[in-house]
Design a protein around this motif. Structure first.
Motif, PDB file in Angstrom:
ATOM      1  N   GLY A  89       0.614  -1.245   0.019  1.00  0.00           N
ATOM      2  CA  GLY A  89      -0.069   0.192  -0.042  1.00  0.00           C
ATOM      3  C   GLY A  89       0.984   1.116  -0.032  1.00  0.00           C
ATOM      4  N   TYR A  90       0.143   2.257  -0.258  1.00  0.00           N
ATOM      5  CA  TYR A  90       0.787   3.670  -0.110  1.00  0.00           C
ATOM      6  C   TYR A  90       0.335   4.626   0.914  1.00  0.00           C
ATOM      7  CZ  TYR A  90       2.143   1.954  -4.850  1.00  0.00           C
ATOM      8  OH  TYR A  90       2.753   1.271  -5.978  1.00  0.00           O
ATOM      9  N   SER A 107       0.931   3.200 -11.665  1.00  0.00           N
ATOM     10  CA  SER A 107      -0.545   2.636 -11.434  1.00  0.00           C
ATOM     11  C   SER A 107      -1.041   1.477 -12.683  1.00  0.00           C
ATOM     12  CB  SER A 107      -1.539   3.626 -11.189  1.00  0.00           C
ATOM     13  OG  SER A 107      -1.584   4.580 -12.446  1.00  0.00           O
ATOM     14  N   ASP A 110       0.444  -1.786 -11.655  1.00  0.00           N
ATOM     15  CA  ASP A 110       0.290  -2.239 -10.346  1.00  0.00           C
ATOM     16  C   ASP A 110      -0.715  -3.122  -9.866  1.00  0.00           C
ATOM     17  OD1 ASP A 110       1.063  -1.712  -7.673  1.00  0.00           O
ATOM     18  OD2 ASP A 110       0.713   0.279  -7.290  1.00  0.00           O
ATOM     19  N   SER A 112      -3.824  -4.735  -7.147  1.00  0.00           N
ATOM     20  CA  SER A 112      -4.849  -4.150  -6.204  1.00  0.00           C
ATOM     21  C   SER A 112      -4.473  -3.794  -4.874  1.00  0.00           C
ATOM     22  CB  SER A 112      -5.896  -4.993  -6.220  1.00  0.00           C
ATOM     23  OG  SER A 112      -7.159  -4.427  -5.591  1.00  0.00           O
ATOM     24  N   LYS A 113      -4.504  -2.586  -4.504  1.00  0.00           N
ATOM     25  CA  LYS A 113      -4.122  -2.257  -2.919  1.00  0.00           C
ATOM     26  C   LYS A 113      -4.573  -0.909  -2.540  1.00  0.00           C
ATOM     27  CE  LYS A 113       0.089  -2.814  -4.595  1.00  0.00           C
ATOM     28  NZ  LYS A 113       1.217  -2.814  -5.185  1.00  0.00           N
ATOM     29  N   THR A 114      -4.337  -0.602  -1.196  1.00  0.00           N
ATOM     30  CA  THR A 114      -4.878   0.695  -0.762  1.00  0.00           C
ATOM     31  C   THR A 114      -4.023   1.688  -0.660  1.00  0.00           C
ATOM     32  OG1 THR A 114      -6.168  -0.833   0.639  1.00  0.00           O
ATOM     33  CG2 THR A 114      -6.048   1.506   1.149  1.00  0.00           C
ATOM     34  N   VAL A 115      -4.392   2.996  -1.134  1.00  0.00           N
ATOM     35  CA  VAL A 115      -3.791   4.049  -1.070  1.00  0.00           C
ATOM     36  C   VAL A 115      -4.317   5.138   0.112  1.00  0.00           C
ATOM     37  CG1 VAL A 115      -3.188   6.447  -2.390  1.00  0.00           C
ATOM     38  CG2 VAL A 115      -3.488   4.248  -3.770  1.00  0.00           C
ATOM     39  N   GLY A 139      -8.967   4.482  -8.995  1.00  0.00           N
ATOM     40  CA  GLY A 139      -9.375   4.440  -7.629  1.00  0.00           C
ATOM     41  C   GLY A 139     -10.915   3.915  -7.441  1.00  0.00           C
ATOM     42  N   LYS A 149      -8.913  -0.630  -8.955  1.00  0.00           N
ATOM     43  CA  LYS A 149      -7.664  -1.195  -8.744  1.00  0.00           C
ATOM     44  C   LYS A 149      -7.370  -0.909  -7.337  1.00  0.00           C
ATOM     45  CE  LYS A 149      -4.579  -2.172 -11.686  1.00  0.00           C
ATOM     46  NZ  LYS A 149      -3.169  -1.759 -12.385  1.00  0.00           N
ATOM     47  N   TYR A 150      -7.408   0.461  -6.997  1.00  0.00           N
ATOM     48  CA  TYR A 150      -6.769   0.886  -5.764  1.00  0.00           C
ATOM     49  C   TYR A 150      -8.249   1.287  -4.846  1.00  0.00           C
ATOM     50  CZ  TYR A 150      -2.196   2.031  -7.523  1.00  0.00           C
ATOM     51  OH  TYR A 150      -0.995   1.949  -8.314  1.00  0.00           O
ATOM     52  N   HIS A 151      -7.965   0.837  -3.504  1.00  0.00           N
ATOM     53  CA  HIS A 151      -8.963   1.459  -2.764  1.00  0.00           C
ATOM     54  C   HIS A 151      -8.543   2.734  -2.178  1.00  0.00           C
ATOM     55  CE1 HIS A 151     -11.697   1.788   0.543  1.00  0.00           C
ATOM     56  NE2 HIS A 151     -11.073   1.489   1.638  1.00  0.00           N
TER      57      HIS A 151
END
Ligand SMILES: [Zn+2]
Ligand SMILES: [Zn+2]
Length: 316
Positions: A89-90, A107, A110, A112-115, A139, A149-151
């Motif tokens: 995550g970021y 991105s 990348d 799937s993960k959380t920002v 997002g 893809k990003y939460h």
């Protein structure tokens, strides 16, 4: 008791303080500079020791930093695998491009993960970058078609939040980066150990703020208890930079003033050998060198300055 068992008990007791100093985190800087060089801008991977559960603190440069770390044998897998599997995550301190451009550019490749970011920063990223216009919206919030893809997880100040897919937690604190523009400090904890990362910040004196004072008060107990393993903080300019041209940044002189305040809260001598990781030194090279020399000269508190290098791992 035999003399031999006394010897081993003695050895054990002597080694106790050493055991207490056991490293708790690993850090892989992906980018360390405060400007100009687009292959080397603020981004630091942090994981609990002996894991690959990294959180990426700011994301100015991603790919060039991973490539450098692989060339240095810090990672033995492909850059794609580091990006997709190791970075869980970021944490973005503020939406200035030198802290997010690596995230934007990487991105599409990348996983799937959380920002994580605080409200203002998240809204700026959604409005200006991940908006389906200047860039696809990867997002799950904001304008344009949401690829999800990003939460995008908004952090409330002062609230402990779990960093998913790691054993770490984060607490956000407000910083002033040309008042009233907000930046963020992240207190990351794993079990009883912690690390503090500050995004760009000016000093309270210049910013007419008390954000750093409040932050120092909040982390002082962790220094007293020897649980805080280090502080990442910026020094963008050498002392020659005039106070009216700091643009929300620190010089060696202003950093030492702030650290002196921190020491007042944490106790006299508490910063002796304490690790301060200097981030965001701005080119030209001669200034980068000057900042290092000036900090070493003004180090009355006896702190252990670390000048991180791209792709070179160190432990805290
Ligand atoms: Zn900035
Ligand atoms: Zn910056």
């Amino acid at each position: 008791m035999t003399s031999i068992s006394r010897f081993f008990i003695g050895l054990f007791l002597i080694s106790l303080p050493l055991l207490a100093q056991k490293k708790a985190f690993e850090v892989v800087p992906l980018g360390v500079k405060g400007g100009i060089d687009e292959t080397n801008l603020s981004a630091y991977l942090l994981a609990p020791k002996n894991t690959t559960d990294f959180i990426c603190l700011d994301a100015g440069t991603i790919n060039a930093g991973i490539e450098k770390a692989i060339a240095n044998n810090v990672f033995t897998v492909s850059s794609d695998e580091v990006l997709r599997k190791y970075i869980k995550g970021y944490l973005i301190s503020h939406a200035h491009l030198d802290h997010v451009s690596g995230l934007i550019i990487s991105s599409p490749a990348d996983s799937s993960k959380t920002v994580f970011a605080t409200k203002d920063c998240m809204q700026m990223m959604e409005k200006h970058y991940f908006n389906g216009d200047t860039w696809a919206n990867f997002g799950d919030e904001g304008p344009g078609f949401q690829i999800k893809k990003y939460h995008f997880q908004t952090l409330a100040f002062g609230e402990e939040t779990k960093l998913n897919n790691t054993t770490m937690t984060v607490k956000a604190f407000q910083l002033s980066h040309v008042n009233p523009f907000e930046s963020t400090a992240f207190l990351i904890k794993n079990e009883e150990n912690a690390v503090l990362y500050l995004g760009d910040t000016g000093s309270d004196e210049i910013e007419k703020s008390n954000d750093l004072r409040l932050l120092w008060q909040a982390v002082a107990p962790l220094i007293k208890e020897k649980k805080l393993r280090g502080i990442f903080i910026e020094v963008s300019f050498p002392n020659e930079q005039p106070d009216n041209a700091l643009y929300g940044h620190l010089t060696p002189k202003h950093l030492m003033k702030e650290l002196t305040k921190l020491e007042e809260f944490a106790g006299k001598g508490s910063l002796q050998d304490f690790k301060i990781i200097i981030t965001h030194r701005k080119p030209p090279t001669k200034n980068i060198q000057k900042i290092k020399e000036q900090l070493k000269k003004e180090n009355a508190l006896g702190v252990d300055f670390i000048f991180p290098e791209q792709g070179k791992r160190f432990d805290l």
